[in-house]
Design a protein around this motif. Structure first.
Motif, PDB file in Angstrom:
ATOM      1  N   VAL A 188      -0.876  -9.938   9.363  1.00  0.00           N
ATOM      2  CA  VAL A 188      -1.056  -8.924   8.322  1.00  0.00           C
ATOM      3  C   VAL A 188       0.028  -9.136   7.269  1.00  0.00           C
ATOM      4  O   VAL A 188       1.206  -9.271   7.609  1.00  0.00           O
ATOM      5  CB  VAL A 188      -0.953  -7.502   8.906  1.00  0.00           C
ATOM      6  CG1 VAL A 188      -0.910  -6.464   7.798  1.00  0.00           C
ATOM      7  CG2 VAL A 188      -2.136  -7.222   9.818  1.00  0.00           C
ATOM      8  N   PRO A 189      -0.337  -9.219   5.993  1.00  0.00           N
ATOM      9  CA  PRO A 189       0.671  -9.446   4.950  1.00  0.00           C
ATOM     10  C   PRO A 189       1.766  -8.383   4.974  1.00  0.00           C
ATOM     11  O   PRO A 189       1.532  -7.233   5.349  1.00  0.00           O
ATOM     12  CB  PRO A 189      -0.151  -9.372   3.661  1.00  0.00           C
ATOM     13  CG  PRO A 189      -1.531  -9.756   4.069  1.00  0.00           C
ATOM     14  CD  PRO A 189      -1.700  -9.209   5.455  1.00  0.00           C
ATOM     15  N   SER A 190       2.949  -8.786   4.584  1.00  0.00           N
ATOM     16  CA  SER A 190       4.097  -7.884   4.590  1.00  0.00           C
ATOM     17  C   SER A 190       3.923  -6.778   3.559  1.00  0.00           C
ATOM     18  O   SER A 190       3.025  -6.829   2.705  1.00  0.00           O
ATOM     19  CB  SER A 190       5.373  -8.669   4.296  1.00  0.00           C
ATOM     20  OG  SER A 190       5.269  -9.322   3.037  1.00  0.00           O
ATOM     21  N   GLU A 191       4.793  -5.784   3.649  1.00  0.00           N
ATOM     22  CA  GLU A 191       4.748  -4.679   2.693  1.00  0.00           C
ATOM     23  C   GLU A 191       4.949  -5.198   1.277  1.00  0.00           C
ATOM     24  O   GLU A 191       5.611  -6.212   1.043  1.00  0.00           O
ATOM     25  CB  GLU A 191       5.822  -3.650   3.031  1.00  0.00           C
ATOM     26  CG  GLU A 191       5.560  -2.891   4.318  1.00  0.00           C
ATOM     27  CD  GLU A 191       6.563  -1.784   4.546  1.00  0.00           C
ATOM     28  OE1 GLU A 191       7.394  -1.540   3.627  1.00  0.00           O
ATOM     29  OE2 GLU A 191       6.538  -1.168   5.623  1.00  0.00           O
ATOM     30  N   PHE A 192       4.356  -4.481   0.332  1.00  0.00           N
ATOM     31  CA  PHE A 192       4.345  -4.935  -1.054  1.00  0.00           C
ATOM     32  C   PHE A 192       4.640  -3.739  -1.951  1.00  0.00           C
ATOM     33  O   PHE A 192       4.114  -2.642  -1.716  1.00  0.00           O
ATOM     34  CB  PHE A 192       2.953  -5.529  -1.360  1.00  0.00           C
ATOM     35  CG  PHE A 192       2.805  -6.127  -2.721  1.00  0.00           C
ATOM     36  CD1 PHE A 192       3.523  -7.259  -3.078  1.00  0.00           C
ATOM     37  CD2 PHE A 192       1.942  -5.565  -3.645  1.00  0.00           C
ATOM     38  CE1 PHE A 192       3.374  -7.819  -4.337  1.00  0.00           C
ATOM     39  CE2 PHE A 192       1.782  -6.115  -4.906  1.00  0.00           C
ATOM     40  CZ  PHE A 192       2.512  -7.250  -5.250  1.00  0.00           C
ATOM     41  N   ASP A 193       5.470  -3.965  -2.967  1.00  0.00           N
ATOM     42  CA  ASP A 193       5.875  -2.833  -3.809  1.00  0.00           C
ATOM     43  C   ASP A 193       4.950  -2.604  -5.000  1.00  0.00           C
ATOM     44  O   ASP A 193       5.216  -1.751  -5.851  1.00  0.00           O
ATOM     45  CB  ASP A 193       7.315  -3.014  -4.302  1.00  0.00           C
ATOM     46  CG  ASP A 193       7.499  -4.271  -5.144  1.00  0.00           C
ATOM     47  OD1 ASP A 193       6.508  -5.018  -5.322  1.00  0.00           O
ATOM     48  OD2 ASP A 193       8.629  -4.509  -5.615  1.00  0.00           O
ATOM     49  N   GLY A 194       3.854  -3.363  -5.051  1.00  0.00           N
ATOM     50  CA  GLY A 194       2.862  -3.160  -6.099  1.00  0.00           C
ATOM     51  C   GLY A 194       1.530  -2.728  -5.506  1.00  0.00           C
ATOM     52  O   GLY A 194       1.466  -2.165  -4.412  1.00  0.00           O
ATOM     53  N   TYR A 195       0.456  -2.990  -6.228  1.00  0.00           N
ATOM     54  CA  TYR A 195      -0.899  -2.628  -5.780  1.00  0.00           C
ATOM     55  C   TYR A 195      -1.517  -3.783  -4.979  1.00  0.00           C
ATOM     56  O   TYR A 195      -1.400  -4.949  -5.345  1.00  0.00           O
ATOM     57  CB  TYR A 195      -1.798  -2.337  -6.979  1.00  0.00           C
ATOM     58  CG  TYR A 195      -1.377  -1.138  -7.793  1.00  0.00           C
ATOM     59  CD1 TYR A 195      -1.580   0.157  -7.328  1.00  0.00           C
ATOM     60  CD2 TYR A 195      -0.787  -1.297  -9.055  1.00  0.00           C
ATOM     61  CE1 TYR A 195      -1.209   1.264  -8.079  1.00  0.00           C
ATOM     62  CE2 TYR A 195      -0.415  -0.205  -9.817  1.00  0.00           C
ATOM     63  CZ  TYR A 195      -0.621   1.079  -9.323  1.00  0.00           C
ATOM     64  OH  TYR A 195      -0.245   2.166 -10.078  1.00  0.00           O
ATOM     65  N   THR A 196      -2.223  -3.427  -3.905  1.00  0.00           N
ATOM     66  CA  THR A 196      -2.937  -4.415  -3.087  1.00  0.00           C
ATOM     67  C   THR A 196      -4.436  -4.264  -3.310  1.00  0.00           C
ATOM     68  O   THR A 196      -5.006  -3.190  -3.097  1.00  0.00           O
ATOM     69  CB  THR A 196      -2.615  -4.232  -1.591  1.00  0.00           C
ATOM     70  OG1 THR A 196      -1.214  -4.469  -1.385  1.00  0.00           O
ATOM     71  CG2 THR A 196      -3.422  -5.215  -0.746  1.00  0.00           C
ATOM     72  N   ASN A 224       1.780  -4.979 -11.463  1.00  0.00           N
ATOM     73  CA  ASN A 224       2.307  -5.686 -10.308  1.00  0.00           C
ATOM     74  C   ASN A 224       1.286  -5.547  -9.180  1.00  0.00           C
ATOM     75  O   ASN A 224       1.149  -4.477  -8.577  1.00  0.00           O
ATOM     76  CB  ASN A 224       3.655  -5.093  -9.895  1.00  0.00           C
ATOM     77  CG  ASN A 224       4.255  -5.804  -8.696  1.00  0.00           C
ATOM     78  OD1 ASN A 224       3.902  -6.945  -8.398  1.00  0.00           O
ATOM     79  ND2 ASN A 224       5.153  -5.132  -7.992  1.00  0.00           N
ATOM     80  N   CYS A 225       0.563  -6.602  -8.911  1.00  0.00           N
ATOM     81  CA  CYS A 225      -0.528  -6.500  -7.944  1.00  0.00           C
ATOM     82  C   CYS A 225      -0.716  -7.827  -7.209  1.00  0.00           C
ATOM     83  O   CYS A 225      -0.317  -8.890  -7.687  1.00  0.00           O
ATOM     84  CB  CYS A 225      -1.831  -6.087  -8.632  1.00  0.00           C
ATOM     85  SG  CYS A 225      -2.360  -7.189  -9.953  1.00  0.00           S
ATOM     86  N   ARG A 226      -1.328  -7.725  -6.040  1.00  0.00           N
ATOM     87  CA  ARG A 226      -1.698  -8.920  -5.285  1.00  0.00           C
ATOM     88  C   ARG A 226      -3.162  -8.824  -4.894  1.00  0.00           C
ATOM     89  O   ARG A 226      -3.731  -7.722  -4.811  1.00  0.00           O
ATOM     90  CB  ARG A 226      -0.828  -9.072  -4.047  1.00  0.00           C
ATOM     91  CG  ARG A 226      -0.993  -7.965  -3.012  1.00  0.00           C
ATOM     92  CD  ARG A 226      -0.134  -8.199  -1.786  1.00  0.00           C
ATOM     93  NE  ARG A 226      -0.198  -7.062  -0.858  1.00  0.00           N
ATOM     94  CZ  ARG A 226       0.459  -7.013   0.297  1.00  0.00           C
ATOM     95  NH1 ARG A 226       1.229  -8.027   0.668  1.00  0.00           N
ATOM     96  NH2 ARG A 226       0.356  -5.948   1.081  1.00  0.00           N
ATOM     97  N   LEU A 227      -3.777  -9.967  -4.648  1.00  0.00           N
ATOM     98  CA  LEU A 227      -5.195 -10.036  -4.299  1.00  0.00           C
ATOM     99  C   LEU A 227      -5.338 -10.724  -2.948  1.00  0.00           C
ATOM    100  O   LEU A 227      -4.829 -11.838  -2.750  1.00  0.00           O
ATOM    101  CB  LEU A 227      -5.969 -10.809  -5.367  1.00  0.00           C
ATOM    102  CG  LEU A 227      -7.443 -11.117  -5.077  1.00  0.00           C
ATOM    103  CD1 LEU A 227      -8.252  -9.835  -4.903  1.00  0.00           C
ATOM    104  CD2 LEU A 227      -8.033 -11.980  -6.193  1.00  0.00           C
ATOM    105  N   ILE A 228      -6.033 -10.070  -2.027  1.00  0.00           N
ATOM    106  CA  ILE A 228      -6.294 -10.620  -0.703  1.00  0.00           C
ATOM    107  C   ILE A 228      -7.804 -10.745  -0.521  1.00  0.00           C
ATOM    108  O   ILE A 228      -8.537  -9.770  -0.696  1.00  0.00           O
ATOM    109  CB  ILE A 228      -5.707  -9.714   0.399  1.00  0.00           C
ATOM    110  CG1 ILE A 228      -4.181  -9.641   0.269  1.00  0.00           C
ATOM    111  CG2 ILE A 228      -6.100 -10.223   1.790  1.00  0.00           C
ATOM    112  CD1 ILE A 228      -3.540  -8.621   1.198  1.00  0.00           C
TER     113      ILE A 228
END
Length: 363
Positions: A188-196, A224-228
């Protein structure tokens, strides 16, 4: 009509249709119905998820050698014999190829009720020959279950057995999804301080993940976002090349197939359906179960229409990364939490299981 009911699949490879039948058989078995799951080939990721106690029959093992056509011919005779020997009253099938297989087995026999489920949008069928065979063989079915009004409309446009068509939404085991979403899983990806942002599905053209990545390219410049993306398929190489072209600033992960996608979906601030076309999309309803806000393209999927017609949400034009990025940004910044209760009530196992079993009455 005989009491025994079987649900037929080509294999237990991971897919929406396979999950629907596996969960239906599991639920109907617990309700005391005499049901069995038949698979032509003993293979697929879902074998590991088979619950204890359901009746399973395979007509060949994964290690069997020989050409596919030869194997299917042998299975055709075995399948017919098994149905007759076990005095089966009703056969349910799903996936176009399996529907044709089952229909051909009983083309000239009316002793068994045949119910076929068509979930695939006809855009996935590129061969005129397949259309012709469907036109001939689907007439044998007593009932044709369409998973959406759009699929039904496509049958009607081609003059396919209009009197046999019924629309039944996919059943979703909501308690199971919630339970799995709370499990601890590896990777599971680590915690993220932006939007997932999360999307789930096979890596194929229809799912439009290339459009989603283009939209993310635009969105990452603003938020600040990431895409899974969870899923596997033939488009992986092309998507990986597209991701590399975004540069090091991008945070995009192709996680591949996961037995439990819900533990990953639970991380999401937004679920995105970027498809070009769809028949039905289980993952959108599963996102609703987890209470995740959703952005969807106008790809004729039934859950997309629910978002628009019942929840008042605008759908995004497909093939339009800029509009998709704008919709994703607006949704993330709004912080709205939609109420999906009424929608989910129509997708529970009890409601759908009853509808499925009613298809074999009075034939």
């Amino acid at each position: 009509m005989n009491d025994k009911v079987v649900f037929a699949l080509p294999s237990l490879a991971h897919g929406g249709a396979q999950k629907v039948f596996l969960e239906l058989v599991t639920y109907l078995s617990t309700q005391g119905n005499n049901v069995c799951l038949l698979c032509l080939d003993r293979e697929g990721e879902l074998i590991e998820q088979l619950p204890h106690g359901i009746q399973m029959v395979y007509f060949s093992n994964a290690e069997n050698t020989g050409g596919v056509i030869f194997r299917r011919v042998k299975q055709w005779f075995k399948f017919r014999q098994w149905i007759k020997r076990n005095k089966v009253g009703v056969v349910y099938s799903t996936i176009t190829g399996m529907n044709l297989f089952v229909s051909s087995c009983f083309l000239f026999s009316r002793n068994t009720t045949i119910v076929i489920r068509e979930a695939s949008s006809f855009e996935n069928i590129r061969s005129r020959f397949i259309y012709f065979i469907m036109y001939l063989f689907y007439r044998r079915a007593n009932t044709i279950i369409c998973t959406s009004e759009y699929v039904k409309e496509q049958f009607l446009k081609l003059s396919f057995c209009s009197e046999k068509l019924v629309v039944i939404p996919n059943p979703i085991d909501q308690e199971k999804i919630i339970r799995l979403s709370n499990m601890n899983v590896k990777d599971v990806p680590s915690e993220f301080d932006g939007y997932t942002i999360i999307a789930v599905g096979r890596l194929i053209e229809a799912k439009g993940f290339d459009i989603l990545i283009d939209a993310y390219k635009d969105l990452m410049l603003r938020l600040n976002c990431r895409l899974i993306i969870i899923g596997e398929g033939p488009e992986r190489h092309n998507l990986e090349s597209q991701i590399r072209a975004l540069g090091q600033a991008a945070d995009v992960k192709l996680l591949g197939y996961r037995d439990n996608p819900y533990a990953f979906m639970a991380l999401a601030d937004l679920y995105v359906l970027s498809s070009r076309w769809e028949g039905y999309v289980n993952t959108v309803v599963e996102a609703m179960v987890l209470g995740i806000p959703i952005v969807a393209t106008d790809c004729n999927s039934e859950p997309g229409k629910i978002l628009r017609d019942e929840l008042g949400q605008d759908l995004v034009a497909s093939e339009d990364p800029s509009s998709l990025a704008n919709a994703m940004e607006a949704n993330l910044l709004s912080g709205d939490k939609p109420d999906y209760k009424k929608v989910l009530a129509r997708h529970n196992m009890e409601f759908a299981g009853k509808q499925y079993m009613e298809c074999c009455i009075d034939h």
